[in-house]
Design a protein around this motif. Structure first.
Motif, PDB file in Angstrom:
ATOM      1  N   LEU A  83      -6.713  19.240  26.466  1.00 48.62           N
ATOM      2  CA  LEU A  83      -7.040  19.758  25.138  1.00 48.62           C
ATOM      3  C   LEU A  83      -7.461  18.630  24.200  1.00 48.62           C
ATOM      4  N   SER A  84      -6.769  17.496  24.272  1.00 50.35           N
ATOM      5  CA  SER A  84      -7.122  16.360  23.410  1.00 50.35           C
ATOM      6  C   SER A  84      -8.509  15.818  23.737  1.00 50.35           C
ATOM      7  N   GLU A  85      -8.952  16.061  24.977  1.00 37.98           N
ATOM      8  CA  GLU A  85     -10.278  15.616  25.392  1.00 37.98           C
ATOM      9  C   GLU A  85     -11.332  16.701  25.188  1.00 37.98           C
ATOM     10  N   GLY A  86     -10.920  17.848  24.644  1.00 33.34           N
ATOM     11  CA  GLY A  86     -11.852  18.919  24.361  1.00 33.34           C
ATOM     12  C   GLY A  86     -12.155  19.843  25.529  1.00 33.34           C
ATOM     13  N   ASP A  87     -11.422  19.714  26.618  1.00 30.80           N
ATOM     14  CA  ASP A  87     -11.666  20.561  27.785  1.00 30.80           C
ATOM     15  C   ASP A  87     -10.711  21.757  27.744  1.00 30.80           C
ATOM     16  N   HIS A  88     -11.108  22.772  27.000  1.00 31.33           N
ATOM     17  CA  HIS A  88     -10.264  23.952  26.802  1.00 31.33           C
ATOM     18  C   HIS A  88     -10.076  24.740  28.090  1.00 31.33           C
ATOM     19  N   TYR A  89     -11.093  24.783  28.933  1.00 27.87           N
ATOM     20  CA  TYR A  89     -10.968  25.519  30.188  1.00 27.87           C
ATOM     21  C   TYR A  89      -9.899  24.884  31.079  1.00 27.87           C
ATOM     22  N   ALA A  90      -9.956  23.556  31.256  1.00 24.45           N
ATOM     23  CA  ALA A  90      -8.967  22.869  32.087  1.00 24.45           C
ATOM     24  C   ALA A  90      -7.570  23.009  31.494  1.00 24.45           C
ATOM     25  N   ALA A  91      -7.466  22.946  30.166  1.00 24.81           N
ATOM     26  CA  ALA A  91      -6.164  23.107  29.506  1.00 24.81           C
ATOM     27  C   ALA A  91      -5.597  24.499  29.781  1.00 24.81           C
ATOM     28  N   LYS A  92      -6.442  25.498  29.706  1.00 27.67           N
ATOM     29  CA  LYS A  92      -6.004  26.870  29.972  1.00 27.67           C
ATOM     30  C   LYS A  92      -5.549  27.019  31.419  1.00 27.67           C
ATOM     31  N   GLN A  93      -6.279  26.421  32.347  1.00 31.55           N
ATOM     32  CA  GLN A  93      -5.901  26.497  33.759  1.00 31.55           C
ATOM     33  C   GLN A  93      -4.562  25.792  34.002  1.00 31.55           C
ATOM     34  N   ALA A  94      -4.354  24.676  33.338  1.00 30.87           N
ATOM     35  CA  ALA A  94      -3.092  23.951  33.494  1.00 30.87           C
ATOM     36  C   ALA A  94      -1.928  24.760  32.934  1.00 30.87           C
ATOM     37  N   MET A  95      -2.134  25.439  31.808  1.00 31.46           N
ATOM     38  CA  MET A  95      -1.060  26.268  31.243  1.00 31.46           C
ATOM     39  C   MET A  95      -0.798  27.481  32.118  1.00 31.46           C
ATOM     40  N   LYS A  96      -1.820  27.999  32.739  1.00 33.01           N
ATOM     41  CA  LYS A  96      -1.639  29.102  33.686  1.00 33.01           C
ATOM     42  C   LYS A  96      -0.788  28.628  34.860  1.00 33.01           C
ATOM     43  N   ALA A  97      -1.091  27.438  35.381  1.00 31.31           N
ATOM     44  CA  ALA A  97      -0.305  26.877  36.482  1.00 31.31           C
ATOM     45  C   ALA A  97       1.141  26.650  36.049  1.00 31.31           C
ATOM     46  N   ALA A  98       1.340  26.204  34.810  1.00 31.98           N
ATOM     47  CA  ALA A  98       2.695  25.978  34.302  1.00 31.98           C
ATOM     48  C   ALA A  98       3.481  27.282  34.263  1.00 31.98           C
ATOM     49  N   ALA A  99       2.852  28.332  33.762  1.00 29.69           N
ATOM     50  CA  ALA A  99       3.526  29.631  33.672  1.00 29.69           C
ATOM     51  C   ALA A  99       3.803  30.224  35.047  1.00 29.69           C
ATOM     52  N   GLU A 100       2.924  29.971  36.000  1.00 31.27           N
ATOM     53  CA  GLU A 100       3.151  30.465  37.366  1.00 31.27           C
ATOM     54  C   GLU A 100       4.263  29.682  38.054  1.00 31.27           C
ATOM     55  N   ALA A 101       4.331  28.387  37.782  1.00 29.04           N
ATOM     56  CA  ALA A 101       5.359  27.556  38.409  1.00 29.04           C
ATOM     57  C   ALA A 101       6.744  27.908  37.883  1.00 29.04           C
TER      58      ALA A 101
END
Length: 118
Positions: A83-101
């Motif tokens: 998110l700090s680098e402006g990559d909202h898609y990657a940030a969203k995917q990482a949060m999805k992985a966090a919620a699944e884990a």
């Protein structure tokens, strides 16, 4: 003899490189133990080891609750980085992985307990 307990103590003090070095001194056959991987994973964000951290988080994400929580915390950290680098898609995917884990994280997000999440 180096131990995971020593590495945990160093990590708790924020001595990330020292903790990493202790983990590296653990016999190779023991380095894949979940307790070792959890400490290594905690060291990854402060040391900028994002690729390795992603690999370790992927290994832990289906383990016991402590493993899953560690993976989720890493995914959250990398989401903030993206998110700090402006990559909202990657940030969203990482949060999805966090919620699944760690499904409890999803409930915390829905309840607004993690208002500083992203």
């Amino acid at each position: 003899m180096c131990s995971v307990t020593e590495a945990e103590g160093l990590a708790e003090l924020g001595l990330w490189q020292d903790a990493w070095d202790v983990l590296e001194a653990i016999p190779a056959a023991e380095r894949s133990a979940p307790a070792v991987l959890r400490v290594r994973l905690a060291c990854c964000p402060p040391l900028g080891a994002w690729t390795l951290g992603t690999h370790v988080a992927d290994l832990l994400r289906d383990g016991c609750e402590e493993d899953r929580q560690s993976a989720a915390e890493f995914y959250h950290a990398i989401a903030r980085k993206w998110l700090s680098e402006g990559d909202h898609y990657a940030a969203k995917q990482a949060m999805k992985a966090a919620a699944e884990a760690w499904p409890k994280l999803r409930l915390m997000m829905l309840d607004g307990e993690l208002s500083d999440l992203l």
